[in-house]
Motif scaffolding. Sequence first.
Motif, PDB file in Angstrom:
ATOM      1  N   ARG A 164      51.075  24.977  34.575  1.00 43.41           N
ATOM      2  CA  ARG A 164      51.218  25.863  33.466  1.00 43.41           C
ATOM      3  C   ARG A 164      50.750  26.356  32.586  1.00 43.41           C
ATOM      4  O   ARG A 164      50.248  26.037  32.077  1.00 43.41           O
ATOM      5  CB  ARG A 164      52.610  26.731  33.582  1.00 43.41           C
ATOM      6  N   VAL A 165      50.832  27.875  32.392  1.00 41.44           N
ATOM      7  CA  VAL A 165      49.442  28.241  31.402  1.00 41.44           C
ATOM      8  C   VAL A 165      50.470  27.969  29.474  1.00 41.44           C
ATOM      9  O   VAL A 165      51.283  27.611  29.577  1.00 41.44           O
ATOM     10  CB  VAL A 165      49.619  29.964  30.982  1.00 41.44           C
ATOM     11  N   MET A 166      49.436  27.215  29.159  1.00 41.11           N
ATOM     12  CA  MET A 166      49.675  27.297  27.743  1.00 41.11           C
ATOM     13  C   MET A 166      48.999  27.742  26.772  1.00 41.11           C
ATOM     14  O   MET A 166      48.580  28.753  27.151  1.00 41.11           O
ATOM     15  CB  MET A 166      48.918  25.486  27.244  1.00 41.11           C
ATOM     16  N   GLN A 167      49.317  27.801  25.692  1.00 38.14           N
ATOM     17  CA  GLN A 167      49.451  28.162  24.523  1.00 38.14           C
ATOM     18  C   GLN A 167      47.681  28.525  23.717  1.00 38.14           C
ATOM     19  O   GLN A 167      46.908  27.472  23.681  1.00 38.14           O
ATOM     20  CB  GLN A 167      50.207  28.502  23.310  1.00 38.14           C
ATOM     21  N   PHE A 168      47.181  29.823  23.758  1.00 37.81           N
ATOM     22  CA  PHE A 168      46.074  30.291  22.863  1.00 37.81           C
ATOM     23  C   PHE A 168      45.533  30.788  22.260  1.00 37.81           C
ATOM     24  O   PHE A 168      46.838  31.755  21.764  1.00 37.81           O
ATOM     25  CB  PHE A 168      44.678  29.791  24.126  1.00 37.81           C
ATOM     26  N   GLY A 169      44.731  31.227  21.699  1.00 41.46           N
ATOM     27  CA  GLY A 169      44.731  32.419  20.184  1.00 41.46           C
ATOM     28  C   GLY A 169      43.384  33.345  20.727  1.00 41.46           C
ATOM     29  O   GLY A 169      42.624  32.737  20.778  1.00 41.46           O
ATOM     30  N   ILE A 170      43.811  34.549  19.875  1.00 42.17           N
ATOM     31  CA  ILE A 170      42.931  34.927  19.926  1.00 42.17           C
ATOM     32  C   ILE A 170      42.880  36.364  19.114  1.00 42.17           C
ATOM     33  O   ILE A 170      43.493  36.672  18.414  1.00 42.17           O
ATOM     34  CB  ILE A 170      42.442  36.558  21.230  1.00 42.17           C
ATOM     35  N   GLU A 171      41.578  35.935  17.993  1.00 39.36           N
ATOM     36  CA  GLU A 171      41.850  36.803  16.934  1.00 39.36           C
ATOM     37  C   GLU A 171      40.449  37.553  16.325  1.00 39.36           C
ATOM     38  O   GLU A 171      39.445  36.759  17.282  1.00 39.36           O
ATOM     39  CB  GLU A 171      41.338  35.287  15.546  1.00 39.36           C
ATOM     40  N   GLU A 172      40.806  38.630  15.771  1.00 39.09           N
ATOM     41  CA  GLU A 172      39.360  39.710  15.770  1.00 39.09           C
ATOM     42  C   GLU A 172      39.103  39.810  14.533  1.00 39.09           C
ATOM     43  O   GLU A 172      40.354  39.136  13.352  1.00 39.09           O
ATOM     44  CB  GLU A 172      39.834  41.243  16.155  1.00 39.09           C
ATOM     45  N   ALA A 173      37.804  38.923  14.187  1.00 35.79           N
ATOM     46  CA  ALA A 173      37.398  38.691  13.167  1.00 35.79           C
ATOM     47  C   ALA A 173      35.940  39.633  12.848  1.00 35.79           C
ATOM     48  O   ALA A 173      34.970  39.207  13.157  1.00 35.79           O
ATOM     49  CB  ALA A 173      36.604  36.925  12.766  1.00 35.79           C
ATOM     50  N   GLY A 174      36.179  41.108  12.008  1.00 32.49           N
ATOM     51  CA  GLY A 174      35.394  41.714  12.157  1.00 32.49           C
ATOM     52  C   GLY A 174      35.192  41.745  13.479  1.00 32.49           C
ATOM     53  O   GLY A 174      36.274  42.590  13.877  1.00 32.49           O
ATOM     54  N   ASP A 175      33.852  42.197  13.810  1.00 29.45           N
ATOM     55  CA  ASP A 175      33.719  42.720  14.889  1.00 29.45           C
ATOM     56  C   ASP A 175      33.403  41.871  15.757  1.00 29.45           C
ATOM     57  O   ASP A 175      32.771  42.273  16.925  1.00 29.45           O
ATOM     58  CB  ASP A 175      32.907  44.243  14.594  1.00 29.45           C
ATOM     59  N   ILE A 176      34.068  40.150  15.509  1.00 28.99           N
ATOM     60  CA  ILE A 176      33.691  39.947  16.844  1.00 28.99           C
ATOM     61  C   ILE A 176      35.191  38.653  17.167  1.00 28.99           C
ATOM     62  O   ILE A 176      36.247  39.087  16.566  1.00 28.99           O
ATOM     63  CB  ILE A 176      33.015  38.605  16.236  1.00 28.99           C
ATOM     64  N   ILE A 177      35.401  38.666  18.658  1.00 23.07           N
ATOM     65  CA  ILE A 177      36.610  38.424  18.625  1.00 23.07           C
ATOM     66  C   ILE A 177      36.361  36.417  19.122  1.00 23.07           C
ATOM     67  O   ILE A 177      35.259  36.720  19.470  1.00 23.07           O
ATOM     68  CB  ILE A 177      37.382  39.147  19.694  1.00 23.07           C
ATOM     69  N   HIS A 178      37.628  35.667  18.182  1.00 21.88           N
ATOM     70  CA  HIS A 178      37.481  34.748  18.341  1.00 21.88           C
ATOM     71  C   HIS A 178      38.367  33.853  19.151  1.00 21.88           C
ATOM     72  O   HIS A 178      39.676  34.170  19.352  1.00 21.88           O
ATOM     73  CB  HIS A 178      37.552  33.607  17.700  1.00 21.88           C
ATOM     74  N   LEU A 179      37.985  33.463  20.188  1.00 20.42           N
ATOM     75  CA  LEU A 179      39.184  32.580  21.813  1.00 20.42           C
ATOM     76  C   LEU A 179      39.462  31.100  20.941  1.00 20.42           C
ATOM     77  O   LEU A 179      38.464  30.361  21.289  1.00 20.42           O
ATOM     78  CB  LEU A 179      38.144  32.536  22.773  1.00 20.42           C
ATOM     79  N   ASP A 180      40.662  30.433  20.185  1.00 19.87           N
ATOM     80  CA  ASP A 180      40.438  29.493  20.214  1.00 19.87           C
ATOM     81  C   ASP A 180      42.091  28.910  20.759  1.00 19.87           C
ATOM     82  O   ASP A 180      43.012  29.209  21.011  1.00 19.87           O
ATOM     83  CB  ASP A 180      42.054  29.660  18.603  1.00 19.87           C
ATOM     84  N   PHE A 181      41.933  27.178  20.446  1.00 19.42           N
ATOM     85  CA  PHE A 181      42.271  26.381  22.250  1.00 19.42           C
ATOM     86  C   PHE A 181      42.560  25.453  21.640  1.00 19.42           C
ATOM     87  O   PHE A 181      43.383  24.814  21.723  1.00 19.42           O
ATOM     88  CB  PHE A 181      40.889  26.269  23.112  1.00 19.42           C
ATOM     89  N   SER A 182      43.232  25.298  20.099  1.00 21.34           N
ATOM     90  CA  SER A 182      43.612  24.146  19.311  1.00 21.34           C
ATOM     91  C   SER A 182      45.283  24.534  19.502  1.00 21.34           C
ATOM     92  O   SER A 182      45.728  23.370  19.821  1.00 21.34           O
ATOM     93  CB  SER A 182      43.345  24.934  17.602  1.00 21.34           C
ATOM     94  N   PRO A 183      45.760  25.409  20.233  1.00 22.89           N
ATOM     95  CA  PRO A 183      47.216  26.005  20.146  1.00 22.89           C
ATOM     96  C   PRO A 183      47.249  25.158  21.623  1.00 22.89           C
ATOM     97  O   PRO A 183      48.259  24.027  22.138  1.00 22.89           O
ATOM     98  CB  PRO A 183      47.145  26.968  20.316  1.00 22.89           C
ATOM     99  N   MET A 184      46.250  25.049  22.582  1.00 26.12           N
ATOM    100  CA  MET A 184      45.903  24.120  24.013  1.00 26.12           C
ATOM    101  C   MET A 184      45.621  23.453  23.548  1.00 26.12           C
ATOM    102  O   MET A 184      46.560  22.449  24.435  1.00 26.12           O
ATOM    103  CB  MET A 184      45.423  25.005  24.738  1.00 26.12           C
TER     104      MET A 184
END
Length: 758
Positions: free
Chosen positions: A639-659
């Motif tokens: 099943r799908v695990m968590q991940f984070g999507i954070e907008e920092a200025g005009d760039i979006i970070h895809l954070d796999f730490s929660p996963m």
Amino acid sequence: MIKRVRYLFTGVVQGVGFRPFIFRMATRHLLSGFVQNRPDGVVVEVEGPADAIHSFMSGVNREPPPLADVSEISSEEVEIRNDKAFLIIESEARGPGKVHIAPDIATCGDCLKELFDPADRRFRYPFINCTNCGPRLTIIKDVPYDRINTSMSCFPMCSLCREEYENPGDRRYHAEPIACPACGPQLTLLDGKGTPLSDGDPLEKAIEFLHSGFVVAIKGLGGFHLAVDAANDEAIKRLRSRKFREEKPLAVMVRDVETARSISKIGKEEELILLSPQRPIVLAKKRKGERISPAVAPGVSDFGIMLPYTPLHHMLLEKNFRALVMTSANQVDEPICIENREAVKRLDGIADWFLVHNRDILVRCDDSIATVSSGERRIIRRSRGFAPIPITLAKPYPPVLALGPQMKTTLCILKGNLAFLSPHIGDMETPEARDFYRETLGLMKKIAECDPGIVACDLHPGYYTTKLAEGLTASSRVIRVQHHHAHIVSSMAENGIEGEVIGIAMDGTGYGTDGTVWGGEFLVASEAAFTRVGHITNYLLPGGEKAIREPWRIAVSLLRQAYGDDWTDVAKSLDIVPEKSFYETMDRIMKQGFNSPLTSSLGRIFDGVAVILGLRKKVTFEGQAAMELEAMARYGSGRVMQFGIEEAGDIIHLDFSPMIRAITKRLQAGKDSGELAFSFHLTLQVAFCKMARTIRDKTGLNRVVLSGGCFQNRILTEGTIAELEKAGFDVFFHNAIPANDGCISLGQAVCAGAQAMR
Ligand code: ZN
Ligand code: ZN
Ligand code: FE
């Protein structure tokens, strides 16, 4: 009404039986006129009733010779000349041309019948070929493709061969490599020191030695293979230890499709590719209960399988072996061997025997590799059988020479709307590989008949190809193209699309515009320009290059990112680090950032997660951990695990730490690692789609283009495409060229061409 029409055919139309085909078609419709090879194509003039000319042309369009690839036909009505017959006229002298060199093609059915027919004069002759099959690219030394310009020029034809060669009604009419036992090349068996065996049939002897477990180097179409019996564990181990290739999967050649089916899952698509005239190696899922030695491809989910493609292969396998290991004959990181003496020298201590012949291979060409994902053929290595057929682009560009990246490199010449992509060259790490690169560069300029003034290369200052670009004459204009932009543009070019798209490039590493190592990129890209709108959150690569071979370092970095200073506890509980003392050193170098570049690479996350899941701490070849992780996930659900999507200025970070936290927690709770491997793949798919939706919301773009080596992973690719399509995106991916760095030169070429046009 009597008319006379003049046609010009361009594309792959010479050396493929095109003129005799036109001859037969014209005489069938009782037309007079002529056909002639010209530097710019094949010229045909037909004269007769208008409706006969019409049926002639529909016949030409309906059933062209199997190897012909007509790119353009122009026509004009000309004055009637009252010809009495239809003739094949001799070739005109060469000049700047539009005629393409054909690739090497597997032995055709007609030739196979003759090969095994005791009444035929070419019975068991290992160099049988015709206008529909045999060597092409690998025997040329110059263009145009005439016997005099091939390595067959030193074999004068016997009278029987000449008769066939000159008879327009014969299926060997102008088959340039035509040969027979009386006039053509012959086999020889050499011992490990290069001394010919004086008695016995070379082929029979070679078969006997293979049966006894020896390593035999066999001269093929585009180079030597190292062969051993695929059922003999000991022989495979011997080959591996001599070639310093401990675990990397070895390709096998099997007798027929039935045998292929007994070791791997061969669906309709796979079967078509196995049997195609290009005969690539096909990666197909292993069957449980393997019937060839597990030492052939340990730990991965696929076997690489090919069918015989030369008369010699057919004779080797017929009645003798179900499967032979057939791996490119080279030392680590060196190009494939092609010349007899060169092979004996370079394979000293590796091969026990050499089955050679005296038809020189003039152009190195490795086996191509293909696979099937989402029901479509995907080329992973584009070489024998495909190169040097150019890729047709949606529009013309100014001439560009693109030099490619450092690893898995190809080079590309753009001319008009055609992209001449070289055969696979490989990694630029040894002097031999660089020699091969320069050889290929010279060859491709000849084939494309073009020496462009615009040169494209990578941003990485340390690449051999970049240095080559910088060393060029002042008159050439150098355009540098970012690696992942090149990935996306190559995928666009292959799909014939232009304008702005959302590009998702996932791979090992590429030089970024900000000095960090990129590899998990979300771009808004057009052919000429791009903006990096998002990426996988940067993490440290402790030890730099070393982390590629020792992926436990990456696992440590991912854990530190997920748990901060508590990482050591988690790492200890999962036994990540090979030696106790490393905990402190790792902690220190990461805190100081010493020799620890920042990266957004997805390829390295694959490596790190493989370690966390207990797969391995070290790898013996790049991509090994990722391949094993895919294999592990093969039979899983999850099943799908968590991940984070954070907008920092005009760039979006895809954070796999929660996963990463979810994986370690579930692992500690005793979850099955196969299930977690599958959940990991699932999470990536969903995360990529979520990123694409976020970008769509901001930009209104709805086309998503995928590229990068990570998309060789079929679970990831099939899942990502399905997820994106479900969300209403138009998705574009590679088919005819690799998603890995084999596509970079094409992307560089088109990007530079588009920039030059602005
Ligand atoms: Zn043939
Ligand atoms: Zn002959
Ligand atoms: Fe790449």
